[in-house]
Scaffold this active site. Sequence first.
Site, PDB file in Angstrom:
ATOM      1  N   ASP A  18     -11.176  -1.717 -24.799  1.00  0.00           N
ATOM      2  CA  ASP A  18     -11.178  -1.670 -23.094  1.00  0.00           C
ATOM      3  C   ASP A  18     -11.592  -0.207 -22.629  1.00  0.00           C
ATOM      4  O   ASP A  18     -11.279   0.697 -23.163  1.00  0.00           O
ATOM      5  CB  ASP A  18     -10.062  -2.044 -22.537  1.00  0.00           C
ATOM      6  CG  ASP A  18      -9.484  -3.431 -22.549  1.00  0.00           C
ATOM      7  OD1 ASP A  18     -10.484  -4.221 -22.777  1.00  0.00           O
ATOM      8  OD2 ASP A  18      -8.601  -3.867 -22.228  1.00  0.00           O
TER       9      ASP A  18
ATOM     10  N   PRO B  10       0.945  -1.242   0.006  1.00  0.00           N
ATOM     11  CA  PRO B  10       0.023   0.133   0.009  1.00  0.00           C
ATOM     12  C   PRO B  10       0.911   1.370   0.060  1.00  0.00           C
ATOM     13  O   PRO B  10       0.361   2.439   0.025  1.00  0.00           O
ATOM     14  CB  PRO B  10      -0.776  -0.202   1.337  1.00  0.00           C
ATOM     15  CG  PRO B  10      -0.613  -1.498   1.779  1.00  0.00           C
ATOM     16  CD  PRO B  10       0.368  -1.939   1.351  1.00  0.00           C
TER      17      PRO B  10
ATOM     18  N   ARG C  19      -3.216 -10.165 -19.823  1.00  0.00           N
ATOM     19  CA  ARG C  19      -4.360 -10.255 -20.981  1.00  0.00           C
ATOM     20  C   ARG C  19      -3.798  -9.447 -22.023  1.00  0.00           C
ATOM     21  O   ARG C  19      -4.332  -9.486 -23.250  1.00  0.00           O
ATOM     22  CB  ARG C  19      -5.504  -9.771 -20.375  1.00  0.00           C
ATOM     23  CG  ARG C  19      -5.485  -8.478 -20.003  1.00  0.00           C
ATOM     24  CD  ARG C  19      -6.836  -8.263 -19.040  1.00  0.00           C
ATOM     25  NE  ARG C  19      -7.889  -7.917 -20.267  1.00  0.00           N
ATOM     26  CZ  ARG C  19      -8.282  -6.747 -20.864  1.00  0.00           C
ATOM     27  NH1 ARG C  19      -7.282  -5.990 -20.449  1.00  0.00           N
ATOM     28  NH2 ARG C  19      -9.220  -6.602 -21.595  1.00  0.00           N
TER      29      ARG C  19
ATOM     30  N   GLU D  31       4.047  -8.174   8.935  1.00  0.00           N
ATOM     31  CA  GLU D  31       4.276  -6.609   8.998  1.00  0.00           C
ATOM     32  C   GLU D  31       4.830  -6.291   7.760  1.00  0.00           C
ATOM     33  O   GLU D  31       4.978  -4.889   7.627  1.00  0.00           O
ATOM     34  CB  GLU D  31       5.035  -6.196  10.050  1.00  0.00           C
ATOM     35  CG  GLU D  31       4.509  -6.732  11.546  1.00  0.00           C
ATOM     36  CD  GLU D  31       2.795  -6.456  11.496  1.00  0.00           C
ATOM     37  OE1 GLU D  31       2.449  -5.371  11.280  1.00  0.00           O
ATOM     38  OE2 GLU D  31       2.120  -7.565  11.813  1.00  0.00           O
TER      39      GLU D  31
HETATM   40  N1  4GY Z   1      -2.817  -2.427  -1.223  1.00  0.00           N
HETATM   41  N2  4GY Z   1      -1.536  -3.025  -3.091  1.00  0.00           N
HETATM   42  C1  4GY Z   1      -1.343  -4.010  -1.188  1.00  0.00           C
HETATM   43  C2  4GY Z   1      -1.319  -4.799   0.087  1.00  0.00           C
HETATM   44  C3  4GY Z   1      -0.537  -6.333   1.701  1.00  0.00           C
HETATM   45  C4  4GY Z   1       1.570  -6.471   4.967  1.00  0.00           C
HETATM   46  C5  4GY Z   1       3.038  -5.706   2.972  1.00  0.00           C
HETATM   47  C6  4GY Z   1      -2.070  -3.184  -1.622  1.00  0.00           C
HETATM   48  O1  4GY Z   1      -0.442  -3.743  -3.162  1.00  0.00           O
HETATM   49  N3  4GY Z   1      -0.394  -4.573  -2.361  1.00  0.00           N
HETATM   50  O2  4GY Z   1      -2.338  -4.429   0.792  1.00  0.00           O
HETATM   51  N4  4GY Z   1      -0.413  -5.765   0.447  1.00  0.00           N
HETATM   52  C7  4GY Z   1       0.644  -5.859   2.654  1.00  0.00           C
HETATM   53  C8  4GY Z   1       0.533  -7.069   3.718  1.00  0.00           C
HETATM   54  C9  4GY Z   1       2.887  -6.649   4.021  1.00  0.00           C
HETATM   55  C10 4GY Z   1       1.855  -5.993   2.154  1.00  0.00           C
END
Ligand code: 4GY
Length: 295
Positions: A206, A126, A191, A153
């Site tokens: 698309d 994220p 795709r 984590e």
């Molecule tokens: N949102 N976009 C995402 C995610 C999980 C803990 C690091 C997201 O790409 N990945 O939420 N990933 C986390 C969980 C470790 C990744």
Amino acid sequence: MPAQAGIHWKHLDSGLCRNDGGKKDVRFSIHPWSRAMRIDVITLFPDFIESCARVGVVGRARERGLIEIATWNPRDFATDNYRSADDRCYGGGPGVVMMIDPLRKALDSVRRASGSEHGKAIYMSPQGARLDQAKVEAFAQRDHLILLCGRYEGVDERFIEHAVEEEISVGDYVLSGGELAAAIVIDAVGRLQDGVLHDAQSAQQDSFSDGLLDCPHYTRPEHHEWGDVPAVLASGDHAAIARWRMKQSLGRTWLRRPDLLEQVVLDKKQRALLDEFRREHEEKTTHDRDSGSGE
Ligand code: 4GY
């Protein structure tokens, strides 16, 4: 593996080209000049990625050898009896962090198997830059991607600094691991590979290929208790149909995603179509208001 004169297959030794014995290798018959894209995924849950990679459009593309997907479990590179790939967080607090060395060994194996000597990973998190269709198209151009899925984590920051080329987020929410996000990248990128979709038009038609939302679609029956198919779509007038679809795409983007509309440059025809949509929409909403629902 069929021997093909003049074509250099970097990944011939990887054992990942899924050419079952007698089956014809469609890579050579359809696009003899291009090599299958390769995607390596480093994950504690390889089964998840494997099952995603077996279904649908991407599954078929993989069967046909149009994309190669391999998974690597950092646990397989652990050195202790517990096969540990994670350890407690420095600084305290709950949860564990994925350790550098099992990940580093997994990446080294990816590099050896793929021939990408200095290949770095794309970390799904994220904290990354948001994935959009432009980014997907850029990834789709590459012949190799290494996706890194975190759990717990996350990954030790030193691994990110040394072995990650970029962090990518699929959206502003937190998943329990990067696998679902990696599956999104594999699907969206897969795709777009040559020969994967039925006709060359499908990717161009698309939603987002022109930065706009898709128009509505209809199938039989033409007349139904819940409404009729817009007459123009059954008219056989291809120019009028194209015009209607463009107008709907513009209108929906204006209504639902005005932020996208700010990113595209409309030509004169498109501006006229959007004006038409907006006028009709305005008319409809004032009419709805005036003939009111008892307010
Ligand atoms: N949102 N976009 C995402 C995610 C999980 C803990 C690091 C997201 O790409 N990945 O939420 N990933 C986390 C969980 C470790 C990744």
